[in-house]
Design a protein around this motif. Structure first.
Motif, PDB file in Angstrom:
ATOM      1  N   ALA A   5     -10.864 -10.828   7.853  1.00 52.64           N
ATOM      2  CA  ALA A   5     -10.036 -10.227   8.890  1.00 52.64           C
ATOM      3  C   ALA A   5      -8.955  -9.342   8.286  1.00 52.64           C
ATOM      4  O   ALA A   5      -8.359  -9.673   7.251  1.00 52.64           O
ATOM      5  N   ALA A   6      -8.698  -8.215   8.929  1.00 53.41           N
ATOM      6  CA  ALA A   6      -7.655  -7.296   8.487  1.00 53.41           C
ATOM      7  C   ALA A   6      -7.082  -6.569   9.695  1.00 53.41           C
ATOM      8  O   ALA A   6      -7.725  -6.461  10.746  1.00 53.41           O
ATOM      9  N   LEU A   7      -5.866  -6.107   9.534  1.00 49.24           N
ATOM     10  CA  LEU A   7      -5.202  -5.298  10.555  1.00 49.24           C
ATOM     11  C   LEU A   7      -5.039  -3.912   9.960  1.00 49.24           C
ATOM     12  O   LEU A   7      -4.271  -3.708   9.026  1.00 49.24           O
ATOM     13  N   GLN A   8      -5.781  -2.953  10.496  1.00 49.90           N
ATOM     14  CA  GLN A   8      -5.859  -1.626   9.885  1.00 49.90           C
ATOM     15  C   GLN A   8      -5.151  -0.592  10.748  1.00 49.90           C
ATOM     16  O   GLN A   8      -5.198  -0.640  11.979  1.00 49.90           O
ATOM     17  N   LEU A   9      -4.503   0.333  10.083  1.00 49.35           N
ATOM     18  CA  LEU A   9      -3.796   1.412  10.767  1.00 49.35           C
ATOM     19  C   LEU A   9      -4.628   2.687  10.736  1.00 49.35           C
ATOM     20  O   LEU A   9      -5.065   3.128   9.671  1.00 49.35           O
ATOM     21  N   ASP A  10      -4.862   3.263  11.908  1.00 54.55           N
ATOM     22  CA  ASP A  10      -5.425   4.608  11.999  1.00 54.55           C
ATOM     23  C   ASP A  10      -4.247   5.554  11.870  1.00 54.55           C
ATOM     24  O   ASP A  10      -3.426   5.668  12.783  1.00 54.55           O
ATOM     25  N   THR A  11      -4.113   6.207  10.718  1.00 56.76           N
ATOM     26  CA  THR A  11      -2.913   6.997  10.442  1.00 56.76           C
ATOM     27  C   THR A  11      -2.807   8.258  11.285  1.00 56.76           C
ATOM     28  O   THR A  11      -1.723   8.800  11.463  1.00 56.76           O
ATOM     29  N   ARG A  12      -3.928   8.724  11.805  1.00 61.27           N
ATOM     30  CA  ARG A  12      -3.885   9.913  12.657  1.00 61.27           C
ATOM     31  C   ARG A  12      -3.382   9.571  14.055  1.00 61.27           C
ATOM     32  O   ARG A  12      -2.566  10.299  14.630  1.00 61.27           O
ATOM     33  N   LEU A  13      -3.846   8.432  14.571  1.00 67.17           N
ATOM     34  CA  LEU A  13      -3.426   8.012  15.908  1.00 67.17           C
ATOM     35  C   LEU A  13      -2.192   7.109  15.868  1.00 67.17           C
ATOM     36  O   LEU A  13      -1.602   6.826  16.909  1.00 67.17           O
ATOM     37  N   ARG A  14      -1.825   6.659  14.657  1.00 63.34           N
ATOM     38  CA  ARG A  14      -0.732   5.707  14.463  1.00 63.34           C
ATOM     39  C   ARG A  14      -0.940   4.475  15.340  1.00 63.34           C
ATOM     40  O   ARG A  14      -0.054   4.026  16.054  1.00 63.34           O
ATOM     41  N   ARG A  15      -2.139   3.951  15.261  1.00 62.46           N
ATOM     42  CA  ARG A  15      -2.504   2.797  16.063  1.00 62.46           C
ATOM     43  C   ARG A  15      -3.108   1.721  15.182  1.00 62.46           C
ATOM     44  O   ARG A  15      -3.961   1.998  14.342  1.00 62.46           O
ATOM     45  N   LEU A  16      -2.654   0.493  15.383  1.00 66.93           N
ATOM     46  CA  LEU A  16      -3.199  -0.646  14.654  1.00 66.93           C
ATOM     47  C   LEU A  16      -4.370  -1.239  15.419  1.00 66.93           C
ATOM     48  O   LEU A  16      -4.367  -1.275  16.653  1.00 66.93           O
ATOM     49  N   TYR A  17      -5.353  -1.694  14.691  1.00 67.05           N
ATOM     50  CA  TYR A  17      -6.456  -2.384  15.344  1.00 67.05           C
ATOM     51  C   TYR A  17      -7.035  -3.435  14.403  1.00 67.05           C
ATOM     52  O   TYR A  17      -7.138  -3.221  13.193  1.00 67.05           O
ATOM     53  N   PRO A  18      -7.357  -4.606  14.952  1.00 64.20           N
ATOM     54  CA  PRO A  18      -7.973  -5.650  14.123  1.00 64.20           C
ATOM     55  C   PRO A  18      -9.397  -5.263  13.771  1.00 64.20           C
ATOM     56  O   PRO A  18     -10.112  -4.660  14.578  1.00 64.20           O
ATOM     57  N   THR A  19      -9.806  -5.592  12.555  1.00 59.53           N
ATOM     58  CA  THR A  19     -11.148  -5.242  12.099  1.00 59.53           C
ATOM     59  C   THR A  19     -11.624  -6.281  11.099  1.00 59.53           C
ATOM     60  O   THR A  19     -10.892  -7.214  10.743  1.00 59.53           O
ATOM     61  N   ARG A  20     -12.858  -6.134  10.637  1.00 60.64           N
ATOM     62  CA  ARG A  20     -13.417  -6.971   9.581  1.00 60.64           C
ATOM     63  C   ARG A  20     -13.820  -6.052   8.441  1.00 60.64           C
ATOM     64  O   ARG A  20     -14.451  -5.018   8.654  1.00 60.64           O
ATOM     65  N   LEU A  21     -13.425  -6.398   7.231  1.00 63.05           N
ATOM     66  CA  LEU A  21     -13.750  -5.603   6.052  1.00 63.05           C
ATOM     67  C   LEU A  21     -14.645  -6.421   5.131  1.00 63.05           C
ATOM     68  O   LEU A  21     -14.546  -7.657   5.083  1.00 63.05           O
ATOM     69  N   PRO A  22     -15.519  -5.761   4.376  1.00 61.36           N
ATOM     70  CA  PRO A  22     -16.415  -6.501   3.482  1.00 61.36           C
ATOM     71  C   PRO A  22     -15.664  -7.179   2.340  1.00 61.36           C
ATOM     72  O   PRO A  22     -14.753  -6.607   1.764  1.00 61.36           O
ATOM     73  N   ILE A  23     -16.065  -8.405   2.065  1.00 64.24           N
ATOM     74  CA  ILE A  23     -15.443  -9.162   0.963  1.00 64.24           C
ATOM     75  C   ILE A  23     -15.709  -8.441  -0.355  1.00 64.24           C
ATOM     76  O   ILE A  23     -16.810  -7.958  -0.602  1.00 64.24           O
ATOM     77  N   MET A  24     -14.677  -8.354  -1.198  1.00 60.72           N
ATOM     78  CA  MET A  24     -14.814  -7.704  -2.489  1.00 60.72           C
ATOM     79  C   MET A  24     -15.603  -8.609  -3.427  1.00 60.72           C
ATOM     80  O   MET A  24     -15.195  -9.736  -3.702  1.00 60.72           O
ATOM     81  N   THR A  25     -16.722  -8.110  -3.915  1.00 56.05           N
ATOM     82  CA  THR A  25     -17.558  -8.912  -4.813  1.00 56.05           C
ATOM     83  C   THR A  25     -17.302  -8.575  -6.280  1.00 56.05           C
ATOM     84  O   THR A  25     -17.603  -9.373  -7.159  1.00 56.05           O
ATOM     85  N   ARG A  26     -16.751  -7.406  -6.528  1.00 54.18           N
ATOM     86  CA  ARG A  26     -16.430  -7.001  -7.901  1.00 54.18           C
ATOM     87  C   ARG A  26     -14.963  -6.616  -7.982  1.00 54.18           C
ATOM     88  O   ARG A  26     -14.460  -5.899  -7.134  1.00 54.18           O
ATOM     89  N   CYS A  27     -14.318  -7.103  -9.006  1.00 56.67           N
ATOM     90  CA  CYS A  27     -12.900  -6.827  -9.194  1.00 56.67           C
ATOM     91  C   CYS A  27     -12.743  -5.817 -10.334  1.00 56.67           C
ATOM     92  O   CYS A  27     -13.256  -6.045 -11.440  1.00 56.67           O
ATOM     93  N   PRO A  28     -12.070  -4.679 -10.127  1.00 62.39           N
ATOM     94  CA  PRO A  28     -11.839  -3.712 -11.207  1.00 62.39           C
ATOM     95  C   PRO A  28     -11.181  -4.386 -12.412  1.00 62.39           C
ATOM     96  O   PRO A  28     -10.482  -5.404 -12.246  1.00 62.39           O
ATOM     97  N   PRO A  29     -11.396  -3.867 -13.616  1.00 60.95           N
ATOM     98  CA  PRO A  29     -10.968  -4.548 -14.843  1.00 60.95           C
ATOM     99  C   PRO A  29      -9.527  -5.031 -14.867  1.00 60.95           C
ATOM    100  O   PRO A  29      -9.257  -6.157 -15.272  1.00 60.95           O
ATOM    101  N   GLY A  30      -8.578  -4.197 -14.442  1.00 59.35           N
ATOM    102  CA  GLY A  30      -7.167  -4.576 -14.541  1.00 59.35           C
ATOM    103  C   GLY A  30      -6.563  -5.040 -13.234  1.00 59.35           C
ATOM    104  O   GLY A  30      -5.335  -5.062 -13.089  1.00 59.35           O
ATOM    105  N   GLU A  31      -7.397  -5.443 -12.275  1.00 59.48           N
ATOM    106  CA  GLU A  31      -6.890  -5.800 -10.957  1.00 59.48           C
ATOM    107  C   GLU A  31      -7.242  -7.246 -10.595  1.00 59.48           C
ATOM    108  O   GLU A  31      -8.034  -7.901 -11.269  1.00 59.48           O
TER     109      GLU A  31
END
Length: 255
Positions: A5-31
């Motif tokens: 679950a995530a709360l994402q901002l549409d920066t053009r409309l300046r509107r928040l909406y709840p959404t689902r984002l894919p789980i990160m399966t790979r982590c960048p080396p320094g993150e």
């Protein structure tokens, strides 16, 4: 592969909406992948929603006041383990320019979490290891997250020093009388102190502990992410000193 679950901002409309984002399966080396426990609503977030800050992407997860639990580490991260409790410093440093290399000076931020890259208004957040602080064992996650300028200016007496270390919007204005500045020998200083104050703040959190850093005593109100509209209205009002999103991390084992 699941999602979260995530709360994402549409920066053009300046509107928040709840959404689902894919789980990160790979982590960048320094993150590091952080499972978010608490994420505050800052006046900077409200200013972004109002369009007072320019955001250079179409969609963004806000939230830069974050504490949570490490759930994944990149191959270059050797000082954190999965299950560690951490707090996120949203500001980074380039570590190359003269400002960054001078330890007693503030530094301009690069890719601030929750402003220039996705932040903590979500169950998971990807953060560079340089912006993470390991919470002391006696500091709970709830404590790891946690004066109006014009009034301060009016209160200055002879020899007063006004330190400005934050501003909620590029549209903010401060009215000062030049007559009072020179007759009262007033100093006004700006400081990007955050990169060097964050670690000290965690030390104080450990010292103050439950006796002072209690949500009820501090006037902090928490909401689940799904109640974001009510949370934002409370943050805009004077009904709470601070509003945070609280996530359920009770199923996450810690070392």
């Amino acid at each position: 592969m699941g999602d979260y679950a995530a709360l994402q901002l549409d920066t053009r409309l300046r509107r928040l909406y709840p959404t689902r984002l894919p789980i990160m399966t790979r982590c960048p080396p320094g993150e590091v992948i952080v499972r978010v426990a608490y994420a505050g609503i800052c006046h900077t977030d409200l200013a972004i929603l109002q369009g007072d800050f320019q955001i250079d992407c179409d969609r963004l997860v806000l939230g830069h006041e974050i504490s949570g639990i490490v759930s994944g580490v990149g191959k270059e991260v050797n000082w954190l383990r999965i299950g560690d409790k951490v707090a996120v410093n949203p500001n980074s440093k380039c570590e190359r320019c003269a400002v960054c290399l001078h330890e007693e000076m503030g530094a301009p931020a690069e890719a601030s979490v929750g402003v220039e890259r996705d932040g903590g208004w979500a169950e998971f957040c990807l953060v560079p290891q340089s912006q993470l602080h390991l919470l002391p064992s006696d500091v709970p996650l709830k404590q790891g997250d946690a004066m109006i300028q014009q009034e301060a200016a009016h209160a200055l007496g002879f020899g007063g020093h006004l330190l400005i270390f934050r501003s909620n919007s590029v549209k903010d204005r401060l009215c000062l009388s030049p007559f009072n500045i020179f007759t009262n020998e007033i100093k006004v200083t700006g400081s990007l102190i955050n990169p060097y104050a964050f670690g000290k703040a965690l030390t104080w959190a450990s010292v103050l502990g439950h006796r002072y850093l209690d949500f009820n005593k501090l006037g902090v109100v928490s909401y689940p992410l799904k109640e974001y509209q009510e949370a934002l209205e409370t943050a805009k009002s004077d009904d709470a000193a601070k509003v945070v999103f609280e996530f359920d991390v009770s199923d996450v084992p810690t070392p």
